[in-house]
Design an enzyme around this catalytic site. Sequence first.
Site, short mmCIF file in Angstrom:
data_model
loop_
_atom_site.label_atom_id
_atom_site.label_comp_id
_atom_site.label_asym_id
_atom_site.label_seq_id
_atom_site.Cartn_x
_atom_site.Cartn_y
_atom_site.Cartn_z
N LYS A 148 -4.96 -48.12 3.32
CA LYS A 148 -5.68 -47.56 4.46
C LYS A 148 -6.56 -46.38 4.06
CE LYS A 148 -2.27 -49.25 7.77
NZ LYS A 148 -0.95 -48.95 8.38
N VAL A 204 -7.00 -50.17 10.06
CA VAL A 204 -6.43 -48.83 9.90
C VAL A 204 -6.02 -48.28 11.26
CG1 VAL A 204 -6.84 -46.46 9.12
CG2 VAL A 204 -7.97 -48.36 7.96
#
Lengths: 433, 433
Positions: A202, A129
Site C-alpha cells: 500500500k 489502499v
Amino acid sequence: MAFKIGLLGLGTVGTATAEILLNPQKRHPLLQEIEIQRVGVRSPDKSRDVQLPPDIITTDLEAIVSDSSIDIVVELLGGLEPARSLILKAISHHKHVVTANKAVISRYGSEIFSAASQAGVYVLIEAAVGGGIPVIQPLKHSLSANRINRILGIVNGTTNYILTEMAAEGSDFADVLAEAQQLGYAEADPTADVDGFDAADKIVILAETAFGEQVELEDVHREGIGKVSALDIGYAERLGFAIKLLAIAQDSPATPDSLEVRVHPTLVPKDHPLASINGVNNAILVEGEPIGQVMFFGPGAGGGATASAVVSDIMNIAGILQTCGRTETPHPLLSTAPQQQCSVTPMEKLVTRFYARILCVDYPGVIGSLGTCFGRHDVSLESIVQIDFQNGLAEIVVVTHDVREGNFRSALDEIRNLDAINNVSIPSVLRVL
Amino acid sequence: MAFKIGLLGLGTVGTATAEILLNPQKRHPLLQEIEIQRVGVRSPDKSRDVQLPPDIITTDLEAIVSDSSIDIVVELLGGLEPARSLILKAISHHKHVVTANKAVISRYGSEIFSAASQAGVYVLIEAAVGGGIPVIQPLKHSLSANRINRILGIVNGTTNYILTEMAAEGSDFADVLAEAQQLGYAEADPTADVDGFDAADKIVILAETAFGEQVELEDVHREGIGKVSALDIGYAERLGFAIKLLAIAQDSPATPDSLEVRVHPTLVPKDHPLASINGVNNAILVEGEPIGQVMFFGPGAGGGATASAVVSDIMNIAGILQTCGRTETPHPLLSTAPQQQCSVTPMEKLVTRFYARILCVDYPGVIGSLGTCFGRHDVSLESIVQIDFQNGLAEIVVVTHDVREGNFRSALDEIRNLDAINNVSIPSVLRVL
C-alpha cells in the site's frame, strides 16, 4: 447511454459491488446508467448472496476482457495471476479498468499504467489502499495543487487491531493474535498482515500516487509487529507515545531527489492525529505545501466499504465518458502518466528518532557509560531512564533526538561489546515519529 | 492551450492562490496550463505579498466577469455583495466559477447552481467548507455510490480552539475568548464564530452536497458556545465526554423525507473519532451505506490551505476542459443538479440524548422527584447524579437515553414549577451524541 461493466470475481468485494450496481435507488443518478454485462467467476454453481441473471455468469474470464460490448473491466480477483494478465489484456482491448488489487498494482503498476497510457484508457485503483477511505482520488484531484512532502499511514487494520488490544489489555502479541484470528480480524496465516507485506504494497501505491515516481517494492524497508512487546507498549505509554505500524513515504532530507519508503512499528506522540486511530480502522495522513496536514480516516477493509471505492472509480470513468465520449486527450487528473523510477534512501542514511530498551548488569555509572558511548557516535539523547529491573538486570530505556540511523546502529553495536557493561542485550529498537 | 483565470480579491486566500498559480514547479503539470489573466481588487495601490504584473490588476470587477478571454472566474471577495452578483454575471457570460464564499453559497446556492446548469458551466466550492480539507469533492466523487445518512462536522476552528482550551485549562469561556482574540484565532467581533453562524453556513452547504436537497439557512437550528461553562466541560469529562460544537445534518428517523440540520454544542463520547479533534483543526465525519464512517481532518482555515482547495477546483475544471472542451453534457459528478427544497425536522420532534445540570434545594428524595417527573414525560434516564453543592444548592446532572426533544423540554418546564422542589434552576441543557 448505458456503460457496460465486466466484473471479474464475485467474492466479498465483488458481491458488494454488484449489490450497489443492482440497487441504484437513492444513490447518484449516474448509477442508473451503469450495467453489469458479464461476471467472471471460478465456480459458477456456488451459491451467492446476490441475485444475478445466470446467463451473464461465466468462467471464461478471457472472453470478458475481450468482449467488445464491455466498456469497463472491474478486476476483483485478487492475487497476481491471472489478475495481471487479464488487466493487461483488457487494456489492450481498449477497456478502462478498475481494480482493488494492491498486490498487482504495487508490483506491476508501472507496466499497467504505461499500457493504459498508450491505449488511451484509465486504470483506477481507489480500493487498493484504505478500503473505502477516499485517498487515491483526493491525492490526484483535491490535493493536486500541493507539493506533497510526506505520507504517514495506518493502512493495515489487522495489525492496528492487535496493537490497540495489546495496549488496552496489556496482553502479549501471541495472545492477541490468536484472539484476532478467532474474531476473523486476522487470517489463519497472518504473515501478510503481521510482517508488514500488505502495508508495504500500500505504501508503494500511495508513494507513487503522491510523488509521481515509480517505487520498487523490494526497496521498501519492512518490519512487522511480531517483536513489539507488551512491555514496550507500556513504557511507550509512560513516555507519552502509542505504538503504531506506520507506512511512511517522504521526501528525504538526507538524500535530495530520493524518497524514504518504509513500514515499521513506530512510537507516535499521543497528541499526533494518528495516535488515536484504534481498532481495525485505517487512516492516512498527508503533509504538503501549502495544505499542511490532512488526514483521511475510515474502514480499511470490508466488502461494502471497499465496494464503495470500486463503484466510485466506475462512476468517475462513466462520468467522463458520458461528458465527452472517447477522446484523444486523457483527463490529466484521472490518468496516470508514465513515471521515472525513484531512488529510495538506504536505511543507514535515515534521520529519525529512536527508542531502545537495553538490559545489562547494574552498577553505579552504567547510565554514564551508555550516554558516553552514544555521544561518541554522534547520537544525541532526549532521555535515558533506568525504568525497572528484570531478572536482576537493569532495564534502561533510551529515547534519542533525530539521529542518523547508521550512527545509532553502530552505537548499539559498540554497547553490545563494551568492557564496562556486562550481560548486555537490546531486546527492542523502535523508531519514534 | 492555456486556461485563463480572472481572480476577484487579493486578500489572504487570493494571495495564496496567486502564489500557487505563479509557482507551478514541482506541482501537477496541469498547473502550467493555467494563467492568471486579470485580478480585481478594491485598492490597486496596496502593497501585496505576491508579485503580479501591474497591468493585470484592476478595480473594475465587472469587466473581469464579462471578459471574453477569461475561462474561469475565481471569487475570493467574501461577503454577500458584490460577490453574489459578480458570480451570477460571470455565469451569464458562460464562465466557470470557483468560490470560497460560504455565505453566498449557503444563501444563494440554489439560484447560482440553477443559473450554472442553464449556462452549462461549473460552480465549484471546495474551499467554502473546511478550508483545505477535501470534503466537497470526496462527497461528490469518491462517496457518490453511497446513500449518505449523516454528516457530523467540527467546521469552525475558532470555537474548537476555545472549547479545547477551556477543557485543557479549566478556564471559562470569556477568558479563553479574550486569549483567542489576542492570538488572532478569534475576530474582534466573534459573533459569527461563537454563535454558530459560520458553522450554520457550512452545514447547509454540506447537507445540500451530501443529500442533494436544498436547505434553507433559516431552517437550521443554531446554538453557540457562549453558554458552555468550565463546570459542564469538567462534568462531561467525568462522564466520559468531550464538548464540541457540532454541525449536524442527517436523515430524520422521526420524520421520514425530512432532514435534521442543526448546530449546537454537543457531548461527544471520548472514543468517538470527533472527540479527539482539538485546537483550530476541523473534521467532517460522513456516515453512509455501504461505506460506514469516514472522516476528513485538517486545517479548516488559513490562506495556504484554503488556496489548495481553490486551486484544486480550478484544476478540476481545467482538466475537463482540456479533455473534452466545452460540451453539451456537463460532467455528472462535477455539476450540481437543481435541487428540490427539503423539509427540515422541527427541533421538538428531534430524538436525541440530553445532558442537563439542575440546581435546587437539597432534601431527601429530590432525585426521586426529578426521576418521577422525567418518567411522566416519557424521558428515560441513563444516569442522574448529585454531583456537587453550589452555594448550598444540590447540583444534579442528568443524562438521558434517546428521547423526543419536545418531551424533554416539557419535563424541564414541569421541574421548574414542581411544588416539591424549591429554588430550581437549570443552568445547562446540552445534547449528547
